[in-house]
Enzyme design. Structure first.
Site, short mmCIF file in Angstrom:
data_model
loop_
_atom_site.label_atom_id
_atom_site.label_comp_id
_atom_site.label_asym_id
_atom_site.label_seq_id
_atom_site.Cartn_x
_atom_site.Cartn_y
_atom_site.Cartn_z
N GLU A 93 0.84 -1.09 0.12
CA GLU A 93 -0.01 -0.03 -0.23
C GLU A 93 0.90 1.41 -0.03
O GLU A 93 2.00 1.34 0.56
CB GLU A 93 -1.10 -0.12 1.17
CG GLU A 93 -1.99 -1.18 1.23
CD GLU A 93 -2.65 -1.34 2.47
OE1 GLU A 93 -3.72 -2.03 2.22
OE2 GLU A 93 -2.29 -1.42 3.45
N CYS A 106 3.14 8.62 0.98
CA CYS A 106 3.67 7.65 2.05
C CYS A 106 3.70 6.47 1.13
O CYS A 106 2.85 5.90 0.80
CB CYS A 106 2.78 7.75 3.33
SG CYS A 106 3.29 6.51 4.38
N CYS A 113 7.17 -6.85 7.17
CA CYS A 113 8.21 -6.26 7.57
C CYS A 113 8.61 -7.43 8.57
O CYS A 113 7.79 -8.06 9.20
CB CYS A 113 7.86 -4.96 8.35
SG CYS A 113 9.28 -4.21 9.28
N CYS A 117 7.63 -5.11 15.23
CA CYS A 117 7.16 -4.03 16.20
C CYS A 117 5.70 -4.46 16.94
O CYS A 117 4.83 -4.73 16.07
CB CYS A 117 7.09 -2.59 16.12
SG CYS A 117 8.85 -2.12 15.29
N CYS A 120 2.38 -2.30 15.56
CA CYS A 120 2.40 -1.90 14.09
C CYS A 120 1.65 -3.35 13.38
O CYS A 120 2.16 -4.48 13.44
CB CYS A 120 3.79 -1.88 13.49
SG CYS A 120 3.94 -1.58 11.57
N CYS A 339 -0.68 5.73 9.98
CA CYS A 339 0.25 5.07 10.44
C CYS A 339 0.33 3.54 11.10
O CYS A 339 -0.50 3.49 12.05
CB CYS A 339 1.25 5.93 11.15
SG CYS A 339 2.30 7.28 10.41
#
Ligand code: SAH
Ligand code: SF4
Length: 354
Positions: A93, A106, A113, A117, A120, A339
């Protein structure tokens, strides 16, 4: 013969050589180059100023794995989220965030990933693969087209804050910025670009050695090692001290802006003691700004954001200690574009609606 060579992996010189080897004139190479980058073609057949013969020769020898648009979602606040599909069927995205006077893209650097974290959504997907530099360029170029179409303005800024950790896909990220800033590409100033990292000390130093010209944001989120390690596993191998060292080095070499990003989590990092620790780290390195970020809840975790009053108190305390601080409210929440919320959610929903 396997078709393996991506046409956009060629340099301008290599493309020119190839064109000449086919008995074509040199200016054809310049035309093709323009289609590949500035005009942002996605298929060979879009190159209408190139003869069919030459296009067929290209098709025979090269692949053109450009991103395609999978779905587009519009938020009530003007934010537009695009789900892109790679040629090998991965989805990732990018987001266009219009604010007064700015059109910020962005972009993602990886599909998923690996750093996990705890707050996230992307981290919970795991890591699928790195994006190539041309795929990263495609996101910026497409969001630029969408900004022009919807808001009549070109992109003014790019943040590498989508899915993935840019410093774990270093070469592609830097090469994508090279094309975005090139006059042959989007001709944007590197001063309008910010790369965000969860903090990999060695790579931050490498940015210094490479004398990059873009800005850097460090996802700090906690100002003591024990707290940071609880929410960011990467802190075990890259502790705060090593990151401060690396940032100092980066600043000495480049003089570029450094921002700390700090998500406020209720009862975890929002006390005055936490603010004091943050102030110490702010003084350690020439940091231009502390961006306090509102936590966007995700399904996989049960963090909460502090109430307004507590947030304000934390912010006022920093400001009273001469910290340049700003609160970043989230955008595009209703379409999971904020975010940390990028995890290819809502695709089924919006597909059904089309
Ligand atoms: N991997 C890089 C860049 C992508 S994440 C990094 O971690 O910096 C972009 C930003 O979104 C980071 O500051 C990240 O910490 C933040 N973020 C992640 N999850 C979030 C959430 N649930 N709410 C608010 N911000 C989040
Ligand atoms: Fe990866 Fe950044 Fe999400 Fe951490 S915050 S899991 S580094 S994308």
């Amino acid at each position: 013969m396997a078709l393996t060579k991506n046409i956009r992996s060629l340099s301008k010189e290599e493309l020119t050589e190839w064109v000449l080897s086919k008995g074509e004139k040199k200016y054809r190479a310049a035309q093709i180059w323009e289609w590949l980058w500035k005009k942002h073609a996605r298929h060979f057949d879009e190159m209408t100023s190139i003869s069919k013969e030459l296009r067929d020769l290209m098709k025979g020898e090269f692949t053109f794995p450009a991103l395609s648009i999978h779905t587009i979602q519009h938020s009530s606040d003007g934010t537009i989220k695009v789900a892109f599909k790679t040629a090998d069927d991965n989805i990732m995205e990018g987001v266009l965030i219009p604010t007064d006077g700015r059109q910020t893209a962005c972009v993602s650097s990886q599909v998923g990933c690996s750093l996990g974290c705890k707050f996230c959504a992307t981290g919970f997907m795991g890591h699928m693969r790195n994006l190539t530099f041309d795929e990263i360029y495609d996101q910026a170029a497409t969001l630029n087209e969408i900004a022009l179409e919807h808001y009549g303005k070109k992109l003014s800024n790019i943040v590498y804050m989508g899915m993935g950790e840019p410093m774990l896909n270093y070469r592609n990220v830097l090469k994508s910025i090279e094309m975005v800033t090139s006059n042959d590409g989007l001709a944007m100033s590197p001063r309008r670009i910010t790369v965000s990292t969860s903090g990999i000390a060695k790579m931050i130093k490498r940015l210094g050695d490479d004398e990059v010209r873009f800005h850097l944001a460090l996802s700090l989120h906690a100002a003591s090692d024990d707290k940071r390690s609880r929410i960011m596993p990467i802190n075990d191998s890259n502790n705060i001290e090593s990151l401060m060292d690396a940032l100092e080095y980066f600043y000495e070499k480049t003089g570029n802006d450094i921002t700390y990003e700090y998500i406020l989590f209720k009862n975890l990092n929002d006390s005055i003691q936490d603010a004091d620790n943050l102030i110490k780290l702010y003084r350690r390195v020439p940091v231009r700004l502390v961006n306090l970020i509102e936590y966007n809840p995700i399904d996989q975790a049960d963090f909460e954001k502090p109430d307004r009053e507590k947030t304000q108190k934390f912010m006022d305390y920093l400001a009273a200690h001469r910290v340049n601080v700003r609160l970043r409210l989230s955008r595009g929440k209703d379409i999971d574009a904020a975010c940390g919320q990028l995890a290819n959610k809502g695709l089924e929903k919006s597909e059904a609606g089309h």
